[in-house]
Design a protein around this motif. Structure first.
Motif, PDB file in Angstrom:
ATOM      1  N   ASN A  23       0.803  -1.220   0.000  1.00 36.55           N
ATOM      2  CA  ASN A  23       0.000   0.000   0.000  1.00 36.55           C
ATOM      3  C   ASN A  23       0.836   1.271   0.000  1.00 36.55           C
ATOM      4  O   ASN A  23       0.304   2.368  -0.119  1.00 36.55           O
ATOM      5  CB  ASN A  23      -0.932   0.009   1.222  1.00 36.55           C
ATOM      6  CG  ASN A  23      -2.024  -1.056   1.105  1.00 36.55           C
ATOM      7  OD1 ASN A  23      -2.451  -1.380   0.003  1.00 36.55           O
ATOM      8  ND2 ASN A  23      -2.443  -1.609   2.241  1.00 36.55           N
ATOM      9  N   MET A  24       2.156   1.127   0.169  1.00 36.22           N
ATOM     10  CA  MET A  24       3.014   2.305   0.141  1.00 36.22           C
ATOM     11  C   MET A  24       3.091   2.887  -1.262  1.00 36.22           C
ATOM     12  O   MET A  24       3.094   2.167  -2.256  1.00 36.22           O
ATOM     13  CB  MET A  24       4.435   1.949   0.608  1.00 36.22           C
ATOM     14  CG  MET A  24       4.577   1.848   2.104  1.00 36.22           C
ATOM     15  SD  MET A  24       6.297   1.592   2.574  1.00 36.22           S
ATOM     16  CE  MET A  24       6.168   1.691   4.347  1.00 36.22           C
ATOM     17  N   THR A  25       3.163   4.194  -1.315  1.00 41.39           N
ATOM     18  CA  THR A  25       3.291   4.873  -2.596  1.00 41.39           C
ATOM     19  C   THR A  25       4.750   5.169  -2.875  1.00 41.39           C
ATOM     20  O   THR A  25       5.614   5.017  -2.001  1.00 41.39           O
ATOM     21  CB  THR A  25       2.506   6.195  -2.570  1.00 41.39           C
ATOM     22  OG1 THR A  25       3.119   7.068  -1.598  1.00 41.39           O
ATOM     23  CG2 THR A  25       1.050   5.959  -2.201  1.00 41.39           C
ATOM     24  N   LYS A  26       5.009   5.606  -4.079  1.00 38.01           N
ATOM     25  CA  LYS A  26       6.372   5.992  -4.443  1.00 38.01           C
ATOM     26  C   LYS A  26       6.862   7.122  -3.547  1.00 38.01           C
ATOM     27  O   LYS A  26       8.046   7.215  -3.205  1.00 38.01           O
ATOM     28  CB  LYS A  26       6.415   6.428  -5.915  1.00 38.01           C
ATOM     29  CG  LYS A  26       7.814   6.719  -6.427  1.00 38.01           C
ATOM     30  CD  LYS A  26       7.785   7.034  -7.902  1.00 38.01           C
ATOM     31  CE  LYS A  26       9.199   7.300  -8.423  1.00 38.01           C
ATOM     32  NZ  LYS A  26       9.197   7.611  -9.870  1.00 38.01           N
ATOM     33  N   GLU A  27       5.932   7.978  -3.147  1.00 38.00           N
ATOM     34  CA  GLU A  27       6.283   9.090  -2.261  1.00 38.00           C
ATOM     35  C   GLU A  27       6.787   8.570  -0.911  1.00 38.00           C
ATOM     36  O   GLU A  27       7.714   9.123  -0.322  1.00 38.00           O
ATOM     37  CB  GLU A  27       5.060   9.985  -2.052  1.00 38.00           C
ATOM     38  CG  GLU A  27       5.340  11.218  -1.197  1.00 38.00           C
ATOM     39  CD  GLU A  27       4.129  12.113  -1.081  1.00 38.00           C
ATOM     40  OE1 GLU A  27       4.060  12.866  -0.105  1.00 38.00           O
ATOM     41  OE2 GLU A  27       3.260  12.045  -1.974  1.00 38.00           O
ATOM     42  N   ASP A  28       6.168   7.468  -0.432  1.00 31.77           N
ATOM     43  CA  ASP A  28       6.610   6.876   0.836  1.00 31.77           C
ATOM     44  C   ASP A  28       8.032   6.338   0.724  1.00 31.77           C
ATOM     45  O   ASP A  28       8.845   6.502   1.636  1.00 31.77           O
ATOM     46  CB  ASP A  28       5.660   5.744   1.242  1.00 31.77           C
ATOM     47  CG  ASP A  28       4.272   6.253   1.584  1.00 31.77           C
ATOM     48  OD1 ASP A  28       4.181   7.310   2.211  1.00 31.77           O
ATOM     49  OD2 ASP A  28       3.290   5.583   1.201  1.00 31.77           O
ATOM     50  N   ILE A  56      15.788   0.682  -0.362  1.00 29.49           N
ATOM     51  CA  ILE A  56      16.018  -0.299  -1.430  1.00 29.49           C
ATOM     52  C   ILE A  56      15.186  -1.553  -1.196  1.00 29.49           C
ATOM     53  O   ILE A  56      14.678  -2.169  -2.143  1.00 29.49           O
ATOM     54  CB  ILE A  56      17.522  -0.637  -1.514  1.00 29.49           C
ATOM     55  CG1 ILE A  56      18.286   0.572  -2.061  1.00 29.49           C
ATOM     56  CG2 ILE A  56      17.758  -1.862  -2.396  1.00 29.49           C
ATOM     57  CD1 ILE A  56      19.791   0.448  -1.945  1.00 29.49           C
ATOM     58  N   MET A  57      15.027  -1.936   0.064  1.00 28.65           N
ATOM     59  CA  MET A  57      14.225  -3.110   0.387  1.00 28.65           C
ATOM     60  C   MET A  57      12.780  -2.923  -0.090  1.00 28.65           C
ATOM     61  O   MET A  57      12.125  -3.871  -0.540  1.00 28.65           O
ATOM     62  CB  MET A  57      14.237  -3.360   1.893  1.00 28.65           C
ATOM     63  CG  MET A  57      13.418  -4.576   2.335  1.00 28.65           C
ATOM     64  SD  MET A  57      13.467  -4.816   4.121  1.00 28.65           S
ATOM     65  CE  MET A  57      12.509  -3.393   4.667  1.00 28.65           C
ATOM     66  N   LEU A  58      12.305  -1.686  -0.039  1.00 28.59           N
ATOM     67  CA  LEU A  58      10.937  -1.395  -0.449  1.00 28.59           C
ATOM     68  C   LEU A  58      10.816  -1.141  -1.948  1.00 28.59           C
ATOM     69  O   LEU A  58       9.745  -1.298  -2.524  1.00 28.59           O
ATOM     70  CB  LEU A  58      10.414  -0.170   0.315  1.00 28.59           C
ATOM     71  CG  LEU A  58      10.344  -0.321   1.840  1.00 28.59           C
ATOM     72  CD1 LEU A  58       9.978   1.019   2.482  1.00 28.59           C
ATOM     73  CD2 LEU A  58       9.341  -1.389   2.226  1.00 28.59           C
ATOM     74  N   ASP A  59      11.941  -0.722  -2.559  1.00 27.95           N
ATOM     75  CA  ASP A  59      11.907  -0.411  -3.993  1.00 27.95           C
ATOM     76  C   ASP A  59      13.265  -0.734  -4.604  1.00 27.95           C
ATOM     77  O   ASP A  59      14.199   0.064  -4.522  1.00 27.95           O
ATOM     78  CB  ASP A  59      11.567   1.067  -4.196  1.00 27.95           C
ATOM     79  CG  ASP A  59      11.495   1.450  -5.669  1.00 27.95           C
ATOM     80  OD1 ASP A  59      11.582   0.545  -6.524  1.00 27.95           O
ATOM     81  OD2 ASP A  59      11.341   2.646  -5.967  1.00 27.95           O
ATOM     82  N   ARG A  60      13.369  -1.897  -5.192  1.00 29.88           N
ATOM     83  CA  ARG A  60      14.634  -2.371  -5.755  1.00 29.88           C
ATOM     84  C   ARG A  60      15.087  -1.572  -6.974  1.00 29.88           C
ATOM     85  O   ARG A  60      16.218  -1.744  -7.445  1.00 29.88           O
ATOM     86  CB  ARG A  60      14.502  -3.845  -6.151  1.00 29.88           C
ATOM     87  CG  ARG A  60      14.359  -4.796  -4.978  1.00 29.88           C
ATOM     88  CD  ARG A  60      15.674  -4.989  -4.268  1.00 29.88           C
ATOM     89  NE  ARG A  60      15.580  -5.894  -3.137  1.00 29.88           N
ATOM     90  CZ  ARG A  60      16.613  -6.267  -2.399  1.00 29.88           C
ATOM     91  NH1 ARG A  60      17.813  -5.801  -2.697  1.00 29.88           N
ATOM     92  NH2 ARG A  60      16.454  -7.080  -1.378  1.00 29.88           N
ATOM     93  N   LYS A  61      14.232  -0.734  -7.495  1.00 27.09           N
ATOM     94  CA  LYS A  61      14.583   0.061  -8.676  1.00 27.09           C
ATOM     95  C   LYS A  61      14.833   1.521  -8.313  1.00 27.09           C
ATOM     96  O   LYS A  61      14.795   2.400  -9.180  1.00 27.09           O
ATOM     97  CB  LYS A  61      13.472  -0.047  -9.729  1.00 27.09           C
ATOM     98  CG  LYS A  61      13.330  -1.451 -10.303  1.00 27.09           C
ATOM     99  CD  LYS A  61      12.300  -1.496 -11.418  1.00 27.09           C
ATOM    100  CE  LYS A  61      12.202  -2.906 -12.008  1.00 27.09           C
ATOM    101  NZ  LYS A  61      11.219  -2.975 -13.118  1.00 27.09           N
ATOM    102  N   ASN A  62      15.103   1.777  -7.046  1.00 32.97           N
ATOM    103  CA  ASN A  62      15.339   3.140  -6.565  1.00 32.97           C
ATOM    104  C   ASN A  62      16.803   3.513  -6.819  1.00 32.97           C
ATOM    105  O   ASN A  62      17.674   3.298  -5.982  1.00 32.97           O
ATOM    106  CB  ASN A  62      15.007   3.227  -5.072  1.00 32.97           C
ATOM    107  CG  ASN A  62      15.035   4.663  -4.564  1.00 32.97           C
ATOM    108  OD1 ASN A  62      15.613   5.540  -5.173  1.00 32.97           O
ATOM    109  ND2 ASN A  62      14.392   4.878  -3.422  1.00 32.97           N
ATOM    110  N   ALA A  63      17.059   4.064  -7.987  1.00 33.52           N
ATOM    111  CA  ALA A  63      18.434   4.387  -8.379  1.00 33.52           C
ATOM    112  C   ALA A  63      19.069   5.416  -7.449  1.00 33.52           C
ATOM    113  O   ALA A  63      20.261   5.343  -7.147  1.00 33.52           O
ATOM    114  CB  ALA A  63      18.452   4.899  -9.817  1.00 33.52           C
TER     115      ALA A  63
END
Length: 261
Positions: A23-28, A56-63
């Motif tokens: 449910n987390m957004t990109k903003e989170d 990174i754990m929440l978003d593996r594509k967070n450059a």
């Protein structure tokens, strides 16, 4: 029965965590990276690493998180981990000059200038307006004994950006290393015309006069350097050099202090 209850509670907790992440957004996700950036810029590198890893754990594509993580590892002198994360960042954002610049710096710090050159060249290709990248590229060429290439880059930087004083300082330092003290001193004087408080120029002039055996002039500019930068990390060296000159010691001056990296 107790073990079954524990497994049930564990399953509920993990499901809840999973639902929260979904449910987390990109903003989170960005909030974790932003907090990590603040910690890194405040010099709290170890603390920033935890935040970057959580992001990174929440978003593996967070450059951005991989880039920041690489920078934090760099400041902690863990260059291998820094490069590994920067390589991941480059795969996610292949057009970001900053990633290749940071990677190049890590290779320089690892005493691998050949690899650094490749990274800086890629960075310059992506953004030709970044003067510091070109400066580091020239320095890397110096470190592989390609002085002509380095000099060409410095000359181009000075010609196209006459107020970019780092290029003057680096070119002058290279001239000093080549034993061209008169040419180097002229460049240092050019720097002072543009910025009278540029303390490295006073040191550079002193080094040139020192090597030219113009002792009185050398002492005068070493003294000026101390007056402008009394708390410099190099102050003790300069004081010792002044004492040596007063005692007619002719040991060559340390040239590396002229650099600005």
């Amino acid at each position: 029965m107790k073990n079954e209850n524990n497994r049930y509670v564990s399953a509920v907790v993990h499901e809840s965590k999973y639902n929260n992440i979904v449910n987390m957004t990109k903003e989170d996700f960005t909030k974790y990276t932003s907090r990590a950036d603040v910690l890194r810029k405040a010099g709290q590198y170890k603390e920033s690493i935890g935040c970057y890893l959580q992001s990174i754990m929440l978003d593996r594509k967070n450059a951005s998180a991989y880039l920041g993580l690489g920078q934090s590892y760099k400041y902690l002198n863990d260059y291998d981990k820094a490069i590994k994360n920067l390589e991941t960042a480059s795969e996610l954002t292949p057009d970001d000059y900053k990633v290749y610049y940071e990677m190049g710096i890590c290779y320089l710090l690892k005493s691998m200038p050949e690899e650094a050159i490749k990274c800086f060249q890629k960075s310059v290709t992506l953004d030709k307006t970044q003067l510091d990248v070109q400066l580091q590229l020239a320095l890397a060429h110096e470190l592989v004994d390609e002085q002509d290439m380095a000099m060409m880059i410095y000359d181009k930087l000075i010609e196209q950006n006459p107020e970019y004083l780092k290029a003057y300082s680096h070119k002058a330092a290279l001239l000093v290393c080549l034993g061209k003290y008169i040419e180097a001193s002229k460049l240092f004087f050019d720097i002072l015309k543009r910025n009278p408080d540029y303390h490295r120029a006073y040191f550079g002039i002193a080094v040139c006069f020192d090597n030219l055996k113009k002792i009185a002039d050398a002492k005068r500019y070493y003294t000026k350097f101390l007056k402008i930068k009394p708390n410099s990390s190099h102050a003790d060296y300069v004081k010792n050099r002044l004492n040596a000159l007063r005692n007619n010691t002719t040991k060559p001056a340390n040239l590396e202090l002229v650099r600005q990296r």
